[in-house]
Design an enzyme around this catalytic site. Structure first.
Site, PDB file in Angstrom:
ATOM      1  N   GLU A 114      34.087 -22.640  18.806  1.00  0.00           N
ATOM      2  CA  GLU A 114      35.421 -22.144  19.185  1.00  0.00           C
ATOM      3  C   GLU A 114      35.602 -20.695  18.769  1.00  0.00           C
ATOM      4  OE1 GLU A 114      36.016 -22.518  14.944  1.00  0.00           O
ATOM      5  OE2 GLU A 114      34.919 -23.738  16.387  1.00  0.00           O
ATOM      6  N   CYS A 156      30.663 -28.184  11.862  1.00  0.00           N
ATOM      7  CA  CYS A 156      30.642 -27.702  10.485  1.00  0.00           C
ATOM      8  C   CYS A 156      30.653 -28.860   9.477  1.00  0.00           C
ATOM      9  CB  CYS A 156      31.806 -26.732  10.260  1.00  0.00           C
ATOM     10  SG  CYS A 156      31.603 -25.681   8.803  1.00  0.00           S
ATOM     11  N   LEU A 157      31.736 -29.045   8.702  1.00  0.00           N
ATOM     12  CA  LEU A 157      31.769 -30.154   7.753  1.00  0.00           C
ATOM     13  C   LEU A 157      31.620 -31.487   8.481  1.00  0.00           C
ATOM     14  CD1 LEU A 157      32.142 -31.241   4.875  1.00  0.00           C
ATOM     15  CD2 LEU A 157      34.618 -31.234   5.282  1.00  0.00           C
ATOM     16  N   GLY A 201      28.674 -23.483   3.161  1.00  0.00           N
ATOM     17  CA  GLY A 201      27.789 -23.334   2.023  1.00  0.00           C
ATOM     18  C   GLY A 201      26.770 -24.447   1.904  1.00  0.00           C
ATOM     19  N   ASN A 211      30.772 -20.387   8.752  1.00  0.00           N
ATOM     20  CA  ASN A 211      31.415 -20.405   7.449  1.00  0.00           C
ATOM     21  C   ASN A 211      31.075 -21.708   6.751  1.00  0.00           C
ATOM     22  OD1 ASN A 211      33.019 -20.363   5.203  1.00  0.00           O
ATOM     23  ND2 ASN A 211      34.921 -20.735   6.295  1.00  0.00           N
ATOM     24  N   HIS A 254      30.465 -22.426  14.637  1.00  0.00           N
ATOM     25  CA  HIS A 254      31.788 -22.615  15.232  1.00  0.00           C
ATOM     26  C   HIS A 254      31.797 -22.195  16.708  1.00  0.00           C
ATOM     27  CE1 HIS A 254      34.347 -23.675  11.760  1.00  0.00           C
ATOM     28  NE2 HIS A 254      33.368 -23.092  11.081  1.00  0.00           N
TER      29      HIS A 254
END
Length: 358
Positions: A334, A247-248, A291, A289, A332
């Site tokens: 996980e 993600c990030l 943006g 999740n 994700h």
């Protein structure tokens, strides 16, 4: 108490307050999941955001603390069509309304969340405000919304000191930009000792742990604001230490390699997002999740190959860097909440580090 949600385009929705009834400004986003709200509420990636749930009934199975992804809820506000008055679940520790009130999170219900979702899909993510009371000054609300600016939330959600999980033979240094607990659990159950470091840890301090691998976590906000973190990752990528980013962390590693990122119109948030593995042609349903995404036009094919793409909009969902020691994904693996289809990526990371006892 009456409550009002106003978006920066002037759209205003009247409902009823729940949780902690205090006025708040936030970035308004929507989530398409039908369940998993405990994990959503405690996901640090939602810090600073007001989350609209597209599914109409939320809270029917209560809050189970064992399902939490961090120590508390991080989102700025919760926006639902209706919360359940009854928490019907033998695992429930507390009802949703009490949980949000105890943790200081404002909520509004009784609004048309599907209409709000359509506005966000058509016009894009917006700033917004929730205000409470029989009468509110809508003009004053709109002025506050237009003056509101999001700031980097990574320093707020990251741990302040190191901690260690597990006692396996494989040592993983995890950089915490807002990590979800199940990332740590996924590594520990595969035979890892995980040492969790704050977001601003230097590369030299990471080296003192003598890790077999480095894990870059998820987290909130615009990756380009994390300039110090990116500088550290430029050292990580030159070190030859096996690295897995989510993600990030995926976005930050891309920026460290000279690629670019951009903000999506309304983001990917839900537990039902299909992604395609370009190496096998298989499609997986994933939990997401975020943006922001990596800009595919800036990915240098001599530096990295695109590993996964979104089947919804074609955006990049994973990168495999040349040399075979670094890979990253936007989704994700996980899960929590979400499908476990891509858990094999943790096994891939273990293989890069020399394998697990399991």
């Amino acid at each position: 108490m009456k409550a009002y949600l106003m978006l920066e385009n002037g759209a205003c929705f009247e409902g009823q307050g729940f949780g902690c009834e205090r006025d708040t400004l936030c970035e308004v986003v929507f989530n398409s999941a039908m369940c998993g709200y405990t994990e959503l509420l405690t996901d640090p990636s939602y810090a600073g955001q007001g989350v609209v749930m597209a599914y109409p009934l939320i809270g029917n199975y209560g809050i189970c603390y064992d399902d939490s992804e961090s120590i508390k809820p991080w989102l700025s506000a919760y926006i639902v069509h209706r919360i359940s008055d009854v928490a019907s679940n033998f695992r429930s520790d507390v009802d949703l309304n009490t949980y949000l009130k105890t943790n200081g999170v404002p909520g509004i219900q009784g609004v048309d969340t599907r209409a709000i979702t359509r506005i966000l899909r058509e016009s894009g993510t917006m700033r917004g405000m929730i205000a409470y009371g029989d009468h509110v000054d809508r003009e004053a609300m709109l002025k506050k919304i237009h003056a509101f600016q999001m700031v980097s939330m990574v320093p707020m959600v990251s741990c302040k000191e190191t901690s260690v999980y597990g006692d396996g033979p494989v040592k993983v240094a995890l950089i915490d930009y807002g990590v979800k607990n199940n990332i740590i659990r996924s590594l520990v159950k595969r035979g890892c000792t995980v040492k969790r470091f704050p977001h601003d840890t230097s590369f030299e301090e990471l080296q003192t742990f003598n890790p077999d691998g480095i894990m870059l976590s998820n987290g909130p906000g615009d990756p380009k604001e994390c300039k110090k973190e990116i500088a550290v990752l430029k050292q990580v990528m030159k070190s030859g230490i096996p690295t897995f980013a989510i993600c990030l962390g995926h976005q930050l590693m891309a920026l460290a390699h000279g690629f670019d990122t951009y903000k999506l119109k309304y983001g990917h948030r839900g537990i039902n997002h299909p992604v395609k593995d370009l190496s096998t042609g298989k499609v997986y349903i994933t939990s997401q999740n975020h943006g922001y995404v990596v800009d595919g036009k800036t990915v240098n094919p001599s530096v990295a190959d695109i590993g996964f793409i979104s089947m919804n909009d074609g955006s990049i969902e994973g990168l495999n860097y040349k040399g075979g020691k670094i890979f990253s994904v936007q989704f994700h693996p996980e899960a929590s909440p979400g499908p476990l289809d891509t858990g094999f990526l943790f096994d891939r990371f273990l293989d890069l580090m020399g394998g697990s006892l399991l």
